[in-house]
Scaffold this motif. Structure first.
Motif, PDB file in Angstrom:
ATOM      1  N   LYS A 107     -22.123 -28.330  32.511  1.00 50.57           N
ATOM      2  CA  LYS A 107     -20.777 -28.540  33.040  1.00 50.57           C
ATOM      3  C   LYS A 107     -20.656 -27.993  34.461  1.00 50.57           C
ATOM      4  CE  LYS A 107     -16.146 -28.295  31.236  1.00 50.57           C
ATOM      5  NZ  LYS A 107     -15.283 -27.713  30.224  1.00 50.57           N
ATOM      6  N   ARG A 108     -21.234 -26.825  34.690  1.00 50.38           N
ATOM      7  CA  ARG A 108     -21.142 -26.220  36.028  1.00 50.38           C
ATOM      8  C   ARG A 108     -21.986 -26.946  37.058  1.00 50.38           C
ATOM      9  NH1 ARG A 108     -20.687 -19.745  34.969  1.00 50.38           N
ATOM     10  NH2 ARG A 108     -18.729 -19.902  33.838  1.00 50.38           N
ATOM     11  N   VAL A 109     -23.143 -27.459  36.625  1.00 54.15           N
ATOM     12  CA  VAL A 109     -24.019 -28.165  37.548  1.00 54.15           C
ATOM     13  C   VAL A 109     -23.566 -29.608  37.738  1.00 54.15           C
ATOM     14  CG1 VAL A 109     -26.420 -28.895  37.923  1.00 54.15           C
ATOM     15  CG2 VAL A 109     -25.951 -26.656  36.999  1.00 54.15           C
ATOM     16  N   GLY A 110     -22.834 -30.127  36.749  1.00 54.27           N
ATOM     17  CA  GLY A 110     -22.310 -31.480  36.855  1.00 54.27           C
ATOM     18  C   GLY A 110     -23.201 -32.537  36.246  1.00 54.27           C
ATOM     19  N   VAL A 111     -23.970 -32.178  35.223  1.00 53.56           N
ATOM     20  CA  VAL A 111     -24.860 -33.136  34.574  1.00 53.56           C
ATOM     21  C   VAL A 111     -24.568 -33.207  33.075  1.00 53.56           C
ATOM     22  CG1 VAL A 111     -26.732 -33.006  36.259  1.00 53.56           C
ATOM     23  CG2 VAL A 111     -26.650 -31.372  34.385  1.00 53.56           C
ATOM     24  N   VAL A 112     -23.298 -33.260  32.722  1.00 53.25           N
ATOM     25  CA  VAL A 112     -22.900 -33.251  31.312  1.00 53.25           C
ATOM     26  C   VAL A 112     -23.477 -34.451  30.569  1.00 53.25           C
ATOM     27  CG1 VAL A 112     -20.938 -33.300  29.747  1.00 53.25           C
ATOM     28  CG2 VAL A 112     -20.817 -31.948  31.826  1.00 53.25           C
ATOM     29  N   LEU A 118     -31.910 -32.426  30.265  1.00 55.75           N
ATOM     30  CA  LEU A 118     -32.009 -31.002  30.570  1.00 55.75           C
ATOM     31  C   LEU A 118     -32.715 -30.259  29.446  1.00 55.75           C
ATOM     32  CD1 LEU A 118     -31.174 -28.759  32.572  1.00 55.75           C
ATOM     33  CD2 LEU A 118     -29.038 -28.575  31.301  1.00 55.75           C
ATOM     34  N   LEU A 119     -32.379 -30.583  28.220  1.00 55.97           N
ATOM     35  CA  LEU A 119     -33.003 -29.959  27.051  1.00 55.97           C
ATOM     36  C   LEU A 119     -34.489 -30.292  26.987  1.00 55.97           C
ATOM     37  CD1 LEU A 119     -32.351 -28.333  24.482  1.00 55.97           C
ATOM     38  CD2 LEU A 119     -31.986 -30.495  23.342  1.00 55.97           C
ATOM     39  N   MET A 120     -34.846 -31.536  27.214  1.00 59.08           N
ATOM     40  CA  MET A 120     -36.255 -31.931  27.190  1.00 59.08           C
ATOM     41  C   MET A 120     -37.037 -31.296  28.343  1.00 59.08           C
ATOM     42  SD  MET A 120     -36.727 -33.501  24.480  1.00 59.08           S
ATOM     43  CE  MET A 120     -38.419 -33.907  24.797  1.00 59.08           C
ATOM     44  N   ALA A 121     -36.396 -31.124  29.492  1.00 57.07           N
ATOM     45  CA  ALA A 121     -37.067 -30.475  30.617  1.00 57.07           C
ATOM     46  C   ALA A 121     -37.411 -29.024  30.278  1.00 57.07           C
ATOM     47  CB  ALA A 121     -36.180 -30.530  31.857  1.00 57.07           C
ATOM     48  N   ILE A 122     -36.503 -28.347  29.610  1.00 56.24           N
ATOM     49  CA  ILE A 122     -36.775 -26.967  29.200  1.00 56.24           C
ATOM     50  C   ILE A 122     -37.907 -26.934  28.183  1.00 56.24           C
ATOM     51  CG2 ILE A 122     -35.825 -24.986  27.958  1.00 56.24           C
ATOM     52  CD1 ILE A 122     -33.132 -25.657  29.259  1.00 56.24           C
ATOM     53  N   ALA A 123     -37.855 -27.811  27.186  1.00 57.85           N
ATOM     54  CA  ALA A 123     -38.893 -27.836  26.147  1.00 57.85           C
ATOM     55  C   ALA A 123     -40.255 -28.188  26.744  1.00 57.85           C
ATOM     56  CB  ALA A 123     -38.516 -28.820  25.053  1.00 57.85           C
TER      57      ALA A 123
END
Length: 141
Positions: A107-112, A118-123
């Motif tokens: 929400k803060r970065v603007g990629v809701v 984002l989740l797959m990038a972390i994994a």
């Protein structure tokens, strides 16, 4: 001698119960495994998850108490590193989801609308990092 051995056994057992109880409470209270199943759409494999956690904890505890060196071929070392990376990545992703870190960050970065990316990038970052660690830092020769 026998009293000292009994005290060591009792202390080790009590410590294991305390750590095991904390681990189970951690997984239960935060709902990590149910959230992980929900994210991966594998709710029908709940028994596999249960046995995986149990066998993983017991095996990991047993191996950590041993003073053995495993001489494995490079293929198995890469596979172990990859599986460790997958586990750490999925656990980190599930924890951040459960604790609502990612929705707030998105929400803060603007990629809701791209929260899955984002989740797959972390994994995948965790997988690559673990694989790099196993290949570069672990002395397997």
């Amino acid at each position: 001698m026998l009293n000292e051995m009994f005290i060591m056994i009792f202390t080790g057992f009590a410590a294991g119960l305390a750590v095991g109880s904390g681990f189970v409470a951690f997984l239960t209270v935060l709902g990590v495994i149910p959230r992980l199943m929900q994210l991966s759409k594998t709710e029908k494999y709940v028994r596999v998850y249960e046995w995986g956690v149990i066998l993983g904890a017991v095996t990991g505890g047993w191996i950590s108490l041993q003073d053995n060196t495993f001489l494995l071929p490079i293929f198995f070392i890469i596979l172990i590193g990859l599986l460790n990376g997958v586990f750490v990545g999925l656990l980190a992703a599930a924890l951040t989801e459960v604790l609502n870190v990612l929705p707030i960050l998105a929400k803060r970065v603007g990629v809701v609308d791209q929260i899955v990316v984002l989740l797959m990038a972390i994994a995948l970052g965790k997988v690559v990092g673990s694989l790099f660690h196993w290949l570069y830092f672990v002395d397997y020769w």
